[in-house]
Write a protein that holds these residues in place. Sequence first.
Motif, short mmCIF file in Angstrom:
data_model
loop_
_atom_site.label_atom_id
_atom_site.label_comp_id
_atom_site.label_asym_id
_atom_site.label_seq_id
_atom_site.Cartn_x
_atom_site.Cartn_y
_atom_site.Cartn_z
N UNK A 123 0.83 -1.21 0.00
CA UNK A 123 0.00 0.00 0.00
C UNK A 123 0.86 1.26 0.00
N UNK A 124 1.92 1.25 0.81
CA UNK A 124 2.77 2.43 0.92
C UNK A 124 3.43 2.76 -0.43
N UNK A 125 3.89 1.74 -1.13
CA UNK A 125 4.52 1.96 -2.43
C UNK A 125 3.51 2.45 -3.46
N UNK A 126 2.31 1.89 -3.41
CA UNK A 126 1.27 2.33 -4.35
C UNK A 126 0.91 3.79 -4.11
N UNK A 138 -8.87 -6.09 10.55
CA UNK A 138 -8.14 -5.08 11.32
C UNK A 138 -6.95 -5.73 12.01
N UNK A 139 -5.79 -5.08 12.01
CA UNK A 139 -4.67 -5.63 12.77
C UNK A 139 -5.00 -5.62 14.26
N UNK A 140 -4.41 -6.56 14.98
CA UNK A 140 -4.77 -6.75 16.39
C UNK A 140 -4.09 -5.73 17.29
N UNK A 141 -4.39 -4.45 17.06
CA UNK A 141 -3.74 -3.40 17.85
C UNK A 141 -4.19 -3.42 19.30
N UNK A 142 -5.34 -4.06 19.57
CA UNK A 142 -5.82 -4.20 20.94
C UNK A 142 -4.98 -5.23 21.71
N UNK A 143 -4.20 -6.04 20.97
CA UNK A 143 -3.39 -7.09 21.60
C UNK A 143 -1.93 -6.70 21.70
N UNK A 144 -1.39 -6.07 20.66
CA UNK A 144 0.02 -5.72 20.67
C UNK A 144 0.29 -4.68 19.59
N UNK A 145 1.37 -3.92 19.77
CA UNK A 145 1.79 -2.86 18.86
C UNK A 145 0.65 -1.91 18.51
N UNK A 146 0.11 -1.19 19.50
CA UNK A 146 -1.01 -0.29 19.22
C UNK A 146 -0.68 0.81 18.23
N UNK A 147 0.60 1.17 18.12
CA UNK A 147 0.98 2.22 17.18
C UNK A 147 0.80 1.85 15.72
N UNK A 148 0.56 0.57 15.44
CA UNK A 148 0.37 0.14 14.05
C UNK A 148 -0.80 0.83 13.38
N UNK A 149 -1.86 1.09 14.14
CA UNK A 149 -3.05 1.70 13.54
C UNK A 149 -2.75 3.09 13.01
N UNK A 150 -1.99 3.87 13.75
CA UNK A 150 -1.63 5.22 13.31
C UNK A 150 -0.77 5.15 12.05
N UNK A 151 0.21 4.26 12.03
CA UNK A 151 1.04 4.11 10.84
C UNK A 151 0.22 3.62 9.65
N UNK A 152 -0.70 2.70 9.91
CA UNK A 152 -1.54 2.16 8.86
C UNK A 152 -2.40 3.25 8.23
N UNK A 153 -2.86 4.20 9.03
CA UNK A 153 -3.75 5.25 8.54
C UNK A 153 -3.09 6.16 7.51
N UNK A 154 -1.76 6.14 7.43
CA UNK A 154 -1.08 6.96 6.43
C UNK A 154 -1.38 6.49 5.01
N UNK A 155 -1.64 5.19 4.86
CA UNK A 155 -1.81 4.63 3.52
C UNK A 155 -3.11 3.85 3.33
N UNK A 156 -3.93 3.79 4.36
CA UNK A 156 -5.20 3.06 4.29
C UNK A 156 -6.34 4.00 4.66
N UNK A 157 -7.38 3.99 3.85
CA UNK A 157 -8.53 4.85 4.09
C UNK A 157 -9.60 4.18 4.95
N UNK A 158 -9.73 2.86 4.79
CA UNK A 158 -10.92 2.20 5.34
C UNK A 158 -10.57 0.77 5.74
N UNK A 159 -11.17 0.31 6.82
CA UNK A 159 -10.90 -1.03 7.34
C UNK A 159 -12.21 -1.80 7.45
#
Length: 379
Positions: free
Chosen positions: A102-105, A119-140
């Motif tokens: 997605x980032x390259x596209x 959805x990535x399991x941000x409730x379980x581990x690495x909660x910061x993934x959601x913020x990084x994901x939002x840079x290149x993803x519009x909708x989950x």
Amino acid sequence: MLKAFLMAGEASGDALGAALLRGLRAEGAQVDARGIAGPLMRAEGMESLFPMDELSVMGLAEVLPRYLDLRRRIHDTARAAIAFGPDVVVGIDSPDFCLRVDRLIRAIRPAQPVAHYVAPSVWAWRPGRAVKMARDVDHVLALLPFEPPYMEAAGMSCDFVGHPVAAEPVASPEVARAFRKAHDLCGRVLAVLPGSRAGEIARMAPVHGAALRPILAAHPELAVVVPVAPGRRAQVEAAVAGWPVRPVLVEGPEARRVAFAAADAALATSGTVSLELARQGCPMVIAYDMAPLTRMILSRMVRVDTVTLVNLVSETRAVPEFIGRNCRPDAIAAAVLSVLADPAAQQAAMALTMERLGADGPDPGRRAARSVLDLLSRR
């Protein structure tokens, strides 16, 4: 014509992608779908850039030896997507792969609508993934009902679309009895699932075999059924050769469902299988271990006290689980014996889980399709 670029990295994602394609067509869309597909998506008319199995790697330590090959595939996939010029890109699970694509596209096509299914399991581990994901993803598209707030807080829109397991047919008692008769299963039956990936099977089958010894000592009449993942029969046959009982191996989604319905209990590797078992009303014990490096890293990152989806969705701890260092044959065997002694103890949690996942409600694939089409209508 809706041009959709879909990416699936393992069997569960392949099933979701196939359901999404059927749902889009049921909603009246004519779809030209390209990307990375497994056998189910290919059956819906997709061609795959390369075999999906190349991406079926799980665990930090397991990925490292294949890093260069995976990196090459990330760039190959992004180039193919850009050349296709899709209306929408949908990564299906496998976030470590899909989000890099997605980032390259988006670097070349910044206005490209991008969705991610599961959805990535941000409730379980690495909660910061959601913020990084939002840079290149519009909708989950979320499979679990408690996930949308996490995604929305990070800046993405998110729909709970239901879990496909909750829409699977439930095998009737008559069908379960016929399965037992066909395989000459006269006493108690334990379903054992060492996993679907090659690494999981190699790691978990010896643990399960060791756990079976005290279980069989207490229940010598016990029969064992092993549902085999696609393409894994030869490996499973070799892996169970040293078990203290000769298991019945079955293949295919229908045989898998019926085996769960026919079993008195199950010993399973962690993952979506806990939901599959719950759908068929089969009480379970969950056990999973990983490579030592992966175990060490994850033990410092996990933020929840259970990884079993039945426990999480039902907000109970009804299902015993043995993860990482706790994945010991003696403890697993004791838990299986306890479940065999009181199989009804998990029924309420399993029923609540299915209810919350949308059992017998609208088709999840069609709900996912509507969610994707709504995203495009907003753009």
